[in-house]
Design an enzyme around this catalytic site. Sequence first.
Site, short mmCIF file in Angstrom:
data_model
loop_
_atom_site.label_atom_id
_atom_site.label_comp_id
_atom_site.label_asym_id
_atom_site.label_seq_id
_atom_site.Cartn_x
_atom_site.Cartn_y
_atom_site.Cartn_z
N HIS A 194 -35.37 3.63 20.45
CA HIS A 194 -34.14 4.52 19.93
C HIS A 194 -33.19 3.73 19.23
CE1 HIS A 194 -34.99 7.71 22.62
NE2 HIS A 194 -35.55 6.86 23.63
N HIS A 238 -27.67 3.48 30.45
CA HIS A 238 -27.11 2.44 29.76
C HIS A 238 -25.56 2.20 30.08
CE1 HIS A 238 -26.31 5.71 27.25
NE2 HIS A 238 -25.12 5.07 26.66
N GLU A 244 -16.92 7.16 26.16
CA GLU A 244 -17.55 8.20 25.46
C GLU A 244 -17.35 9.59 26.16
OE1 GLU A 244 -21.84 8.00 26.01
OE2 GLU A 244 -21.87 5.95 25.25
N HIS A 279 -24.44 5.46 32.81
CA HIS A 279 -24.70 7.03 32.35
C HIS A 279 -26.23 7.06 31.77
CE1 HIS A 279 -22.44 5.27 28.91
NE2 HIS A 279 -23.00 6.15 28.28
FE LIG Z 1 -23.70 6.45 26.12
#
Ligand SMILES: [Fe+2]
Length: 342
Positions: A194, A238, A244, A279
């Site tokens: 990713h 992570h 965020e 999360h």
């Molecule tokens: Fe994140």
Amino acid sequence: MDGQDWTDARVLAHSGDASMKTGLKIYIFAITKDMKNAQAFSSLDGDMLIIPQQGALDIQTELGNLLVRQNEIAVIPRGIRHRVTLPTGQARGYICELFQGHFRLPELGPIGTCSLANVRDFQVPVAAFDGTLQDGRACGNNREWQVVSRLDGHLFSCTQNHTPFDVAAWNGTYYPYKYDLARFCVLGSALYDHPDPSLFTVLTAPSYREPGTGVVDFAIIPPRWNVMENTYWLPYYHRNTMTEVSGPIIYNQDECCVWNKGLEFQPYAATVASAMACHGAPEDAHKKAEEQTTAPKKVSTEGFTVFLLETECPLRVADWAIQQFETNGVATATVHGTKSNL
Ligand SMILES: [Fe+2]
């Protein structure tokens, strides 16, 4: 919510100080009414990045008109007066108010000259004079207007005897604009693993403190092809140093789509993950991903795109959002944040 209009947005989280031109504030709106007749609004605190989740906003600005549908975004610079009406009924969404600097496109680096959000796809209004011609001369209408302004988080109002939308022509570099997220050219891995989600950045507001950091990045995770082979398809569980805020944007325009019936997404719902808070995908999604093949596949085709507001600033979450989370759990708000007094 019933009876609310554009001036009733609620603060979800904030960092910094508008009066010091540092940080940002994130609002949520869920409105059912047009702004009052002859009423205009502006934020003196910062540029407003408007992210509709559902419904359309007809935004009359001093520099022209913007019809902003779901799956489009708009930016209204600090101090630009505007009036918001609802051409399709209720509307929900998010506003990121940026206290310092301005939103811009991210540096493309080795990507080169195009992809992600392309300059050519941003739409800028032309002047729309809201007055009349009298004896061959343009005249602003002479009714009384109320101008509501947000300064340091507080609303003030004044009146004037003519329309604020009296610009007959303009040029310059300080203007509102909109962008259709369906035009975002998604890039990703063509082999394995990713890339960082910053690869999905639509707009960024760079920090003045350290090169490569951002006061806030606005990113989306839209429908795209996943062609990675022999690797795990979901984003890793992570922690990171950015805070965020995420939520859904409905891109399916069909009113029969389940997302457009207002049943699945609760008003004022969002996820806030503070810096270094764990999360990622839930366990059932993880199990499903383990079982699926990794043949090329179109993903995120359910009718909604997830947006991200990633900020280097530690966000303080509003008390009402913390209380909603404690009362209703993840169905209404997921908050891994810092309590504050807003
Ligand atoms: Fe994140």
